[in-house]
Design a protein around this motif. Structure first.
Motif, PDB file in Angstrom:
ATOM      1  N   GLY A  32       3.204   7.557  -2.047  1.00 15.62           N
ATOM      2  CA  GLY A  32       3.447   7.373  -3.423  1.00 15.62           C
ATOM      3  C   GLY A  32       2.534   7.957  -4.741  1.00 15.62           C
ATOM      4  N   GLY A  33       2.161   9.096  -4.472  1.00 15.98           N
ATOM      5  CA  GLY A  33       1.242   9.853  -5.398  1.00 15.98           C
ATOM      6  C   GLY A  33       2.324  10.462  -6.468  1.00 15.98           C
ATOM      7  N   PRO A  34       1.706  11.240  -7.375  1.00 19.17           N
ATOM      8  CA  PRO A  34       2.467  11.794  -8.416  1.00 19.17           C
ATOM      9  C   PRO A  34       3.831  12.382  -7.825  1.00 19.17           C
ATOM     10  CG  PRO A  34       0.234  12.181  -8.611  1.00 19.17           C
ATOM     11  CD  PRO A  34       0.216  11.623  -7.325  1.00 19.17           C
ATOM     12  N   ILE A  35       3.604  13.168  -6.798  1.00 17.74           N
ATOM     13  CA  ILE A  35       4.998  14.119  -6.364  1.00 17.74           C
ATOM     14  C   ILE A  35       5.983  13.190  -5.493  1.00 17.74           C
ATOM     15  CG2 ILE A  35       5.626  15.919  -4.903  1.00 17.74           C
ATOM     16  CD1 ILE A  35       3.781  16.768  -7.401  1.00 17.74           C
ATOM     17  N   GLY A  36       5.451  11.916  -4.841  1.00 14.49           N
ATOM     18  CA  GLY A  36       6.236  10.964  -4.290  1.00 14.49           C
ATOM     19  C   GLY A  36       6.935  10.290  -5.199  1.00 14.49           C
ATOM     20  N   ILE A  37       6.288   9.976  -6.375  1.00 10.07           N
ATOM     21  CA  ILE A  37       6.709   9.353  -7.478  1.00 10.07           C
ATOM     22  C   ILE A  37       7.896  10.166  -8.033  1.00 10.07           C
ATOM     23  CG2 ILE A  37       6.475   8.529  -9.764  1.00 10.07           C
ATOM     24  CD1 ILE A  37       3.801   7.639  -9.021  1.00 10.07           C
ATOM     25  N   LEU A  67      13.635   4.686  -1.070  1.00 15.22           N
ATOM     26  CA  LEU A  67      12.335   4.003  -1.109  1.00 15.22           C
ATOM     27  C   LEU A  67      11.180   4.866  -0.913  1.00 15.22           C
ATOM     28  CD1 LEU A  67      11.087   1.077  -0.716  1.00 15.22           C
ATOM     29  CD2 LEU A  67      11.717   1.373   1.753  1.00 15.22           C
ATOM     30  N   ILE A  68      10.160   4.527  -1.675  1.00 17.38           N
ATOM     31  CA  ILE A  68       9.033   4.988  -1.462  1.00 17.38           C
ATOM     32  C   ILE A  68       8.068   4.117  -0.893  1.00 17.38           C
ATOM     33  CG2 ILE A  68       6.947   6.103  -2.820  1.00 17.38           C
ATOM     34  CD1 ILE A  68       8.883   6.569  -5.232  1.00 17.38           C
ATOM     35  N   LEU A  69       7.426   4.749   0.257  1.00 18.84           N
ATOM     36  CA  LEU A  69       6.531   3.873   0.990  1.00 18.84           C
ATOM     37  C   LEU A  69       4.976   4.516   0.683  1.00 18.84           C
ATOM     38  CD1 LEU A  69       8.402   3.535   4.244  1.00 18.84           C
ATOM     39  CD2 LEU A  69       8.043   1.693   2.723  1.00 18.84           C
ATOM     40  N   ASN A 112      11.833   2.060  -6.803  1.00 17.21           N
ATOM     41  CA  ASN A 112      11.823   1.349  -5.798  1.00 17.21           C
ATOM     42  C   ASN A 112      10.550   1.736  -4.796  1.00 17.21           C
ATOM     43  OD1 ASN A 112      12.753  -0.687  -3.946  1.00 17.21           O
ATOM     44  ND2 ASN A 112      13.967   0.925  -2.782  1.00 17.21           N
ATOM     45  N   ILE A 113       9.544   1.253  -5.102  1.00 23.06           N
ATOM     46  CA  ILE A 113       8.242   1.482  -4.281  1.00 23.06           C
ATOM     47  C   ILE A 113       7.848   0.173  -3.570  1.00 23.06           C
ATOM     48  CG2 ILE A 113       6.844   1.292  -6.452  1.00 23.06           C
ATOM     49  CD1 ILE A 113       5.264   3.497  -5.116  1.00 23.06           C
ATOM     50  N   ASN A 114       7.372   0.517  -2.383  1.00 20.49           N
ATOM     51  CA  ASN A 114       6.625  -0.706  -1.628  1.00 20.49           C
ATOM     52  C   ASN A 114       5.237  -0.164  -1.498  1.00 20.49           C
ATOM     53  OD1 ASN A 114       9.175  -2.002  -1.399  1.00 20.49           O
ATOM     54  ND2 ASN A 114       9.103  -1.835   0.947  1.00 20.49           N
ATOM     55  N   LEU A 115       4.221  -0.930  -2.007  1.00 18.67           N
ATOM     56  CA  LEU A 115       2.720  -0.882  -1.957  1.00 18.67           C
ATOM     57  C   LEU A 115       1.978  -1.370  -1.007  1.00 18.67           C
ATOM     58  CD1 LEU A 115       2.308  -1.004  -5.709  1.00 18.67           C
ATOM     59  CD2 LEU A 115       2.588   0.960  -4.673  1.00 18.67           C
ATOM     60  N   PHE A 116       1.104  -0.800  -0.617  1.00 14.93           N
ATOM     61  CA  PHE A 116       0.300  -1.446   0.539  1.00 14.93           C
ATOM     62  C   PHE A 116       1.132  -1.685   1.948  1.00 14.93           C
ATOM     63  CE2 PHE A 116      -1.898  -2.671  -3.292  1.00 14.93           C
ATOM     64  CZ  PHE A 116      -3.103  -2.145  -2.864  1.00 14.93           C
TER      65      PHE A 116
END
Length: 326
Positions: A12-17, A31-33, A91-95
């Protein structure tokens, strides 16, 4: 909870975003993990860090990035990318750390430390900041040795050895010296790195020439002990008193993760992953790479400003392949 997607983005860095934004715009379920907070790698950059790139070159999806100076600071970047995530309701799941990815027939199964997902495509945008290049010398495991640097205040009044000749090492050396540390700069080559920020390089050279910072060129680390760091120089071995070691010798991608996915890695020092430069698809059908991970050990080759285009390339390829097979 939805567990089936057109595209799962690992990182979920800049390019993943950017990949998530592009997927959303084109109607793909995604989904971004991210194993840490939003833009986890940037969060672990030094707190006072200033980017080499200007703010407009760090923009993604043409969303304006306004900073106080032409070249933004770390905290400004954190706020910029956080606002993109929240404002666009990505749609991003953190940690949530990805532990395994397997492909069976045409479907990927992605196993994290919290759940299991399936996806038609996977994008790996994990960067390179997770694994430091180790010194592999006795004493490297001592508590006083660190491979990540945050704030110079911690080292005030201490004898600090900074190992490295790139931006991270030079910034740390200057900041620690300005906060009252006695700094020794250990450089394997014959000079300060040529890629050091152009407004910083003269500063460090001047500090070295005036004797404020002691530089050891053409020098390697022999060992590290509680109170000393032992060097091998052109003139023989030298032991200098030492309280802390900042081993800022660079980082590398998680090649084991790529190889487990079946990605071919070049059998040389560059360790370049195999992918199609027109689509960013690897030798594993449906598996894409985005961002700095594409450069293997050449971690200076790709960065935010020249890899943000990967998002559009990847989504275009996915849509084209979907149309072809439908």
């Amino acid at each position: 909870m939805k567990t089936e997607f057109d595209m799962v983005i690992v990182g979920g860095g800049p390019i993943g975003i950017a990949c998530g934004l592009e997927a959303k715009k084109n109607g793909l379920s995604y989904l971004i993990l991210e194993k840490g907070p939003i833009v986890n790698s940037l969060f672990h950059y030094p707190s006072n860090m200033q980017f080499f790139s200007s703010s407009e070159k760090l923009e993604i999806d043409e969303i304006p990035f306004i900073s106080n100076e032409a070249k933004p600071k770390r905290d400004e970047a954190l706020e910029y990318y956080r606002r993109i995530v929240t404002s666009n309701k990505l749609n991003i799941n953190l940690f949530e750390k990805v532990e395994n990815v397997q492909k069976k027939e045409n479907i990927f199964t992605i196993v994290s430390d919290k759940a299991t997902y399936t996806s038609k495509q996977v994008v790996v945008a994990t960067g390179f900041y997770d694994l430091p290049n180790l010194l592999n010398v006795p004493g490297e495991n001592l508590e006083k040795v660190v491979h990540y640097y945050d704030n110079p205040h911690y080292y005030s009044g201490q004898k600090v050895a900074v190992i490295g000749a790139s931006n991270s090492a030079i910034d740390a050396a200057l900041e620690c010296w300005r906060k009252g540390a006695e700094v020794s700069l250990i450089i394997r080559g014959s000079e300060v790195g040529q890629r050091v920020k152009y407004w910083v390089r003269p500063d460090i050279i001047n500090r070295i020439e005036e004797g404020s910072i002691k530089a050891y060129y053409n020098t390697t680390i022999k060992s590290i002990s509680k109170n000393h760091i032992n060097l091998t120089t052109q003139n023989g071995d030298v032991a200098i008193e030492n309280d802390f070691v900042l081993a800022l010798t660079g980082y590398k991608p998680n090649f084991n993760f790529l190889e487990k996915l079946g990605v071919h890695i070049s059998d040389d020092a560059k360790k370049l992953p195999e992918y199609n430069p027109d689509t960013m698809e690897t030798n594993v059908e449906g598996l894409y790479l985005a961002g700095v991970i594409c450069g293997g050990m050449e971690t200076h080759k790709w960065f935010i400003e020249n890899s943000r285009i990967h998002a559009k390339m990847i989504v275009k390829s996915i849509i084209s392949s979907t149309i072809t097979t439908s």
